[in-house]
Design a protein around this motif. Structure first.
Motif, mmCIF file in Angstrom:
data_model
loop_
_atom_site.group_PDB
_atom_site.id
_atom_site.type_symbol
_atom_site.label_atom_id
_atom_site.label_comp_id
_atom_site.label_asym_id
_atom_site.label_seq_id
_atom_site.Cartn_x
_atom_site.Cartn_y
_atom_site.Cartn_z
ATOM 1 N N LEU A 31 0.866 -1.174 0.000
ATOM 2 C CA LEU A 31 0.000 0.000 0.000
ATOM 3 C C LEU A 31 0.904 1.226 0.000
ATOM 4 O O LEU A 31 1.767 1.363 0.873
ATOM 5 C CB LEU A 31 -0.905 0.014 1.230
ATOM 6 N N VAL A 32 0.724 2.086 -0.981
ATOM 7 C CA VAL A 32 1.513 3.310 -1.077
ATOM 8 C C VAL A 32 0.685 4.419 -0.437
ATOM 9 O O VAL A 32 -0.293 4.891 -1.024
ATOM 10 C CB VAL A 32 1.856 3.650 -2.547
ATOM 11 N N ASP A 33 1.073 4.806 0.757
ATOM 12 C CA ASP A 33 0.296 5.767 1.529
ATOM 13 C C ASP A 33 0.190 7.120 0.844
ATOM 14 O O ASP A 33 -0.862 7.747 0.860
ATOM 15 C CB ASP A 33 0.897 5.929 2.925
ATOM 16 N N ASN A 34 1.277 7.571 0.241
ATOM 17 C CA ASN A 34 1.261 8.874 -0.428
ATOM 18 C C ASN A 34 2.233 8.813 -1.601
ATOM 19 O O ASN A 34 3.447 8.899 -1.408
ATOM 20 C CB ASN A 34 1.654 9.982 0.545
ATOM 21 N N PHE A 35 1.723 8.667 -2.803
ATOM 22 C CA PHE A 35 2.580 8.504 -3.975
ATOM 23 C C PHE A 35 3.375 9.764 -4.297
ATOM 24 O O PHE A 35 4.342 9.714 -5.039
ATOM 25 C CB PHE A 35 1.772 8.042 -5.196
ATOM 26 N N LEU A 43 -0.849 -0.673 -4.477
ATOM 27 C CA LEU A 43 -2.169 -0.068 -4.358
ATOM 28 C C LEU A 43 -1.971 1.313 -3.761
ATOM 29 O O LEU A 43 -1.469 1.441 -2.646
ATOM 30 C CB LEU A 43 -3.086 -0.909 -3.461
ATOM 31 N N LEU A 44 -2.331 2.338 -4.523
ATOM 32 C CA LEU A 44 -2.260 3.687 -3.993
ATOM 33 C C LEU A 44 -3.370 3.858 -2.969
ATOM 34 O O LEU A 44 -4.488 3.389 -3.175
ATOM 35 C CB LEU A 44 -2.419 4.729 -5.099
ATOM 36 N N GLU A 45 -3.043 4.544 -1.884
ATOM 37 C CA GLU A 45 -4.061 4.833 -0.880
ATOM 38 C C GLU A 45 -5.193 5.624 -1.529
ATOM 39 O O GLU A 45 -5.001 6.263 -2.572
ATOM 40 C CB GLU A 45 -3.432 5.594 0.288
ATOM 41 N N ASN A 46 -6.347 5.539 -0.951
ATOM 42 C CA ASN A 46 -7.581 6.150 -1.441
ATOM 43 C C ASN A 46 -7.311 7.432 -2.226
ATOM 44 O O ASN A 46 -6.880 8.437 -1.679
ATOM 45 C CB ASN A 46 -8.493 6.439 -0.246
ATOM 46 N N ILE A 47 -7.579 7.395 -3.517
ATOM 47 C CA ILE A 47 -7.271 8.521 -4.401
ATOM 48 C C ILE A 47 -8.076 9.766 -4.029
ATOM 49 O O ILE A 47 -7.653 10.888 -4.298
ATOM 50 C CB ILE A 47 -7.459 8.127 -5.895
#
Length: 166
Positions: A91-95, A114-118
């Motif tokens: 999980l990428v918390d902040n891309f 998986l990017l964190e909630n866009i």
């Protein structure tokens, strides 16, 4: 313009920004009530991974106005791990952060990011061009498998396909 379907084109060994709809229904205890939206994206994920692509999944959960741990995609990532255990996940918390950029740059084969909630990003809702440009730089190709949100005018839906091949 003719719509290209992912199974009609040769996409191999690319970094793919895959817009998916993982906006699952949650129970009152924050557990997934219905995982059908996750199940629906599995064939696309499998097809793209079979061709040695690196996937970066983009999705949202609910309609948060700002970062809120109740709407983290961690719960979805947990379910993905159970459904496709042969892959590793991050999980990428902040891309946009240095840490996020490092994770993306060092992505391994058979690792799904998986990017964190866009929708935690203000630029997504505003359909901001600068935000879309930054998001587009992390991939070679954009694939939209999120039919349920295709009517939205959000950056990850309408701007990205104008910036990278899709």
């Amino acid at each position: 313009m003719k719509i290209k379907f992912v199974d009609e084109v040769a996409i191999e060994k690319k970094r793919i920004l895959l817009r998916v709809d993982l906006n699952v229904a949650l129970q009152s205890d924050a557990q997934i009530a219905d995982d059908s939206r996750i199940l629906q994206v599995l064939p696309t994920i499998k097809l793209l991974l079979k061709k040695k692509n690196k996937l970066i999944l983009v999705s949202h959960l609910s309609n948060p106005k700002k970062r809120d741990s109740r709407y983290s995609l961690k719960i979805v990532l947990k379910r993905l791990k159970k459904l496709l255990p042969e892959y590793s996940y991050t999980l990428v918390d902040n891309f946009t952060s240095n840490k996020g950029k490092t994770i993306i740059a060092s992505q391994k084969e058979n690792e799904i990011l998986l990017l964190e909630n866009i929708r935690f990003y203000e630029g997504e809702r505003k359909n901001d061009s600068a935000f879309a440009r930054e998001l587009s730089t992390i991939a070679d190709i954009y694939v939209n498998d999120a039919f349920a949100v295709s009517h939205r005018t959000e950056a990850s839906i309408v701007k990205i396909p104008r910036l990278i091949p899709s």
